[in-house]
Design a protein around this motif. Structure first.
Motif, mmCIF file in Angstrom:
data_model
loop_
_atom_site.group_PDB
_atom_site.id
_atom_site.type_symbol
_atom_site.label_atom_id
_atom_site.label_comp_id
_atom_site.label_asym_id
_atom_site.label_seq_id
_atom_site.Cartn_x
_atom_site.Cartn_y
_atom_site.Cartn_z
ATOM 1 N N ASN A 181 2.567 -10.140 0.268
ATOM 2 C CA ASN A 181 2.661 -11.325 -0.246
ATOM 3 C C ASN A 181 4.228 -11.517 -0.483
ATOM 4 O OD1 ASN A 181 3.486 -10.522 -2.939
ATOM 5 N ND2 ASN A 181 1.280 -10.498 -3.495
ATOM 6 N N ARG A 183 6.147 -11.856 -2.939
ATOM 7 C CA ARG A 183 6.730 -10.952 -4.078
ATOM 8 C C ARG A 183 6.818 -9.534 -3.831
ATOM 9 N NH1 ARG A 183 4.782 -7.581 -7.486
ATOM 10 N NH2 ARG A 183 2.764 -8.300 -7.106
ATOM 11 N N GLU A 184 5.840 -9.004 -3.123
ATOM 12 C CA GLU A 184 5.785 -7.783 -2.721
ATOM 13 C C GLU A 184 6.873 -7.565 -1.463
ATOM 14 O OE1 GLU A 184 1.113 -6.897 -3.386
ATOM 15 O OE2 GLU A 184 1.626 -7.632 -1.666
ATOM 16 N N GLU A 186 9.563 -9.038 -1.140
ATOM 17 C CA GLU A 186 10.988 -8.970 -1.702
ATOM 18 C C GLU A 186 10.899 -7.451 -2.357
ATOM 19 O OE1 GLU A 186 14.559 -10.295 -2.962
ATOM 20 O OE2 GLU A 186 12.957 -11.374 -1.683
ATOM 21 N N GLU A 187 10.076 -6.938 -2.961
ATOM 22 C CA GLU A 187 10.152 -5.782 -3.331
ATOM 23 C C GLU A 187 10.649 -4.743 -2.255
ATOM 24 O OE1 GLU A 187 7.091 -5.995 -7.316
ATOM 25 O OE2 GLU A 187 6.521 -5.346 -5.190
#
Length: 261
Positions: A181, A183-184, A186-187
């Motif tokens: 997703n 957020r993941e 971006e990590e």
């Protein structure tokens, strides 16, 4: 760090990769993009020793390593992840990372069978290093949990941590953000840039164009097994041949504009 010269391979008379060449540099991110079937994973399999090329050479740190087995390449500093997760789900997160360090261990099988003190010291040192890598990747809290109980995004990072346990000079990442997703993703973005910042040469295959255009120092575009274009994000984005073959959809162009490429 890595130089690919006129690399090629055929399967059943079909040329899957044809005369592909590029160089990667220490501490830089080079991305390989292209439509499905362009030859991206085949390229990774040739570089990492899964396939033996029919033509061309792979140079690692100035040495010809063409056709060496994956474990031999790992000892020389080349590591990779895979498009589909290759995780030991019944093992803990820290044990998965420890597996990646085995190429550097020097105790014999007999020493392990006899339970010599040197083996215990080695295992302790390997676990300590694995814990450090997990902390750097943001997975310290999962260290002693079975990998099978971890969320998908964390598993993608775990595979990267295990690849880093090899202590590579060149790291191949095959779609590390696939299925993640925002957020993941971006990590993953932050982790890739962190890795490059340590001096590792990162070669990335990824379908997330926003991610590629944001973090890549150079981009190689493949199409039908041949190199179509190479350059920085702006150069690739504006190449008419690339636009026609890969980046011409309205959705993709909108994604590129959104990241300011």
């Amino acid at each position: 760090m890595l130089e690919v010269n006129n690399l090629g391979i055929e399967f059943g008379g079909v040329r899957a990769l044809d005369a592909v060449s590029f160089k990667s540099a220490r501490g830089k991110i080079l991305s390989v993009i292209g439509p499905n079937g362009a030859g991206k994973t085949t390229l990774f399999n040739l570089i990492s020793g899964v396939y033996r090329p029919k033509a061309g050479t792979v140079m690692l740190g100035g040495d010809d390593v063409t056709g060496l087995a994956p474990h031999e390449l790992a000892r020389r500093g080349l590591s990779r992840t895979f498009q589909n997760l290759q995780i030991f789900f019944q093992m803990t997160a820290v044990e998965n990372v420890m597996v990646g360090h085995h190429v550097h261990e020097r105790r014999s099988v007999m020493a392990h069978l006899l339970g010599l003190p040197s083996v215990s010291r080695q295992n302790t040192a390997t676990r300590e290093r694995a814990m450090i890598l997990l902390e750097h990747i943001g997975l310290g809290r999962y260290a002693d949990q079975p990998a099978g109980s971890m969320p998908y995004g964390a598993l993608k990072r775990l595979e990267i941590a295990r690849a880093l346990a090899v202590d590579p000079s060149v790291l191949l990442l095959d779609e590390p953000a696939a299925g993640c997703n925002p957020r993941e993703t971006e990590e993953i973005d932050e982790i890739i840039q962190y890795i490059a910042g340590t001096g590792v040469s990162v070669i990335l295959v990824e379908h997330d164009i926003r991610l590629v255009m944001k973090i890549s120092d150079r981009i190689v575009v493949l199409n039908y097994g041949r190199k179509l274009s190479e350059g920085c994000a702006v150069e690739v984005q504006s190449d008419p041949a690339v636009i026609e073959a890969y980046l011409g959809t309205e959705q993709t162009q909108g994604e590129l504009s959104a990241v300011g490429a």
